[in-house]
Design an enzyme around this catalytic site. Structure first.
Site, PDB file in Angstrom:
ATOM      1  N   ASP A 119       0.864  -1.176   0.000  1.00 50.68           N
ATOM      2  CA  ASP A 119       0.000   0.000   0.000  1.00 50.68           C
ATOM      3  C   ASP A 119       0.907   1.234   0.000  1.00 50.68           C
ATOM      4  O   ASP A 119       1.486   1.586   1.029  1.00 50.68           O
ATOM      5  CB  ASP A 119      -0.900   0.017   1.235  1.00 50.68           C
ATOM      6  CG  ASP A 119      -1.992  -1.049   1.198  1.00 50.68           C
ATOM      7  OD1 ASP A 119      -1.731  -2.154   0.668  1.00 50.68           O
ATOM      8  OD2 ASP A 119      -3.096  -0.796   1.711  1.00 50.68           O
ATOM      9  N   LYS A 162      -6.730   3.583  -3.439  1.00 50.69           N
ATOM     10  CA  LYS A 162      -7.175   3.557  -2.037  1.00 50.69           C
ATOM     11  C   LYS A 162      -7.411   4.975  -1.543  1.00 50.69           C
ATOM     12  O   LYS A 162      -6.693   5.906  -1.914  1.00 50.69           O
ATOM     13  CB  LYS A 162      -6.107   2.841  -1.211  1.00 50.69           C
ATOM     14  CG  LYS A 162      -6.355   2.772   0.284  1.00 50.69           C
ATOM     15  CD  LYS A 162      -5.232   2.000   0.965  1.00 50.69           C
ATOM     16  CE  LYS A 162      -5.297   2.085   2.476  1.00 50.69           C
ATOM     17  NZ  LYS A 162      -4.158   1.383   3.121  1.00 50.69           N
ATOM     18  N   LYS A 189     -10.072   0.394  -2.705  1.00 46.05           N
ATOM     19  CA  LYS A 189      -9.920   0.087  -1.281  1.00 46.05           C
ATOM     20  C   LYS A 189     -10.317   1.305  -0.464  1.00 46.05           C
ATOM     21  O   LYS A 189      -9.855   2.412  -0.708  1.00 46.05           O
ATOM     22  CB  LYS A 189      -8.488  -0.329  -0.945  1.00 46.05           C
ATOM     23  CG  LYS A 189      -8.304  -0.625   0.550  1.00 46.05           C
ATOM     24  CD  LYS A 189      -6.924  -1.180   0.879  1.00 46.05           C
ATOM     25  CE  LYS A 189      -6.737  -1.307   2.386  1.00 46.05           C
ATOM     26  NZ  LYS A 189      -5.407  -1.871   2.747  1.00 46.05           N
TER      27      LYS A 189
END
Length: 235
Positions: free
Chosen positions: A100, A163, A192
């Site tokens: 991430d 995300k 996400k």
């Protein structure tokens, strides 16, 4: 593939949307172990740990189907491109299979889109064939136009997910932002949601908005409530 939605999702499917977050700075080794054991018990998608904890998490989760993820350029995205690439390679070497990464927020806000795209692409190349890449825009600091353009840059750079947030900004995932992100990219890119998803209702709401992964710390409470509320959807 049929999109997940709150009316039909099962407990098993819901668990596999969760990246159990173990990122707060105060967590010690026993906390990380306990978090990984919880993730394995609930059979979530992954744990997201700090880079220092990747080796530990990989050891605890060996033999399970819970993936080990970590963060790159976290939490502010202000590391150089070269540092983020090094972090990605080191994380993979240590056992991470999901990354991430935080974009360079200042570059994004300055309109330096070519740099942002290249930075993401370089991390994607470092991870190619070895790890998924989820790109954190940190929507709290971006305009709606920048969220849409940032999402497009994520797709152009070849990453797997876009995300919303790190969990360390003033605000996190919103339904409007999730819908905007979903509309801004093709189905090749997944969404996400993170920051602020602490209840079962909020979890189901972001699923309906298009998220297929959710960063959360209240994993046990949300999944236990789902099992109690929907005993006919445990499979």
């Amino acid at each position: 593939m049929t999109a997940l939605n709150s009316k039909t999702i099962t407990l098993k499917q819901l668990a596999k949307t969760i990246d159990h977050s173990l990122l707060t700075p105060d967590l010690n080794e026993e906390d990380v172990k306990a978090g990984c054991e919880l993730a394995a018990r609930y059979q979530v998608a992954s744990v997201c740990v700090k880079p220092w904890d990747v080796r530990l998490a990989a050891g605890v989760l060996a033999g399970t189907d819970v993936k080990v993820g970590t963060v790159i350029g976290f939490p502010h995205g202000s590391s150089t491109m070269e540092t983020k690439v090094f972090e990605a390679r080191k994380a993979i070497e240590d056992g991470a299979v999901e990354l991430d990464m935080v974009i360079n927020i200042g570059a994004m806000r300055s309109g330096q889109y070519d740099y942002v795209r290249k930075e993401i692409h370089e991390v994607v190349e470092a991870a190619r064939g070895k790890a998924l890449v989820k790109v954190i825009l940190e929507n709290a600091y971006l305009t709606k136009e920048e969220i849409a353009r940032g999402s497009q840059l994520v797709e152009e750079a070849g990453a797997d997910f876009v995300k919303t947030s790190t969990g360390f900004a003033p605000t996190g995932a919103t339904i409007d932002d999730l819908k905007l992100m979903r509309e801004s990219v093709s189905e090749k890119v997944k969404i996400k949601a993170a920051h602020g998803i602490r209840t079962l209702d909020s979890l189901l709401e972001v699923i309906d908005a298009g998220a297929t992964r959710v960063g959360a710390r209240s994993t046990a409470a949300m999944l236990d409530e789902f099992a109690a509320r929907y005993p006919d959807r445990l499979g």
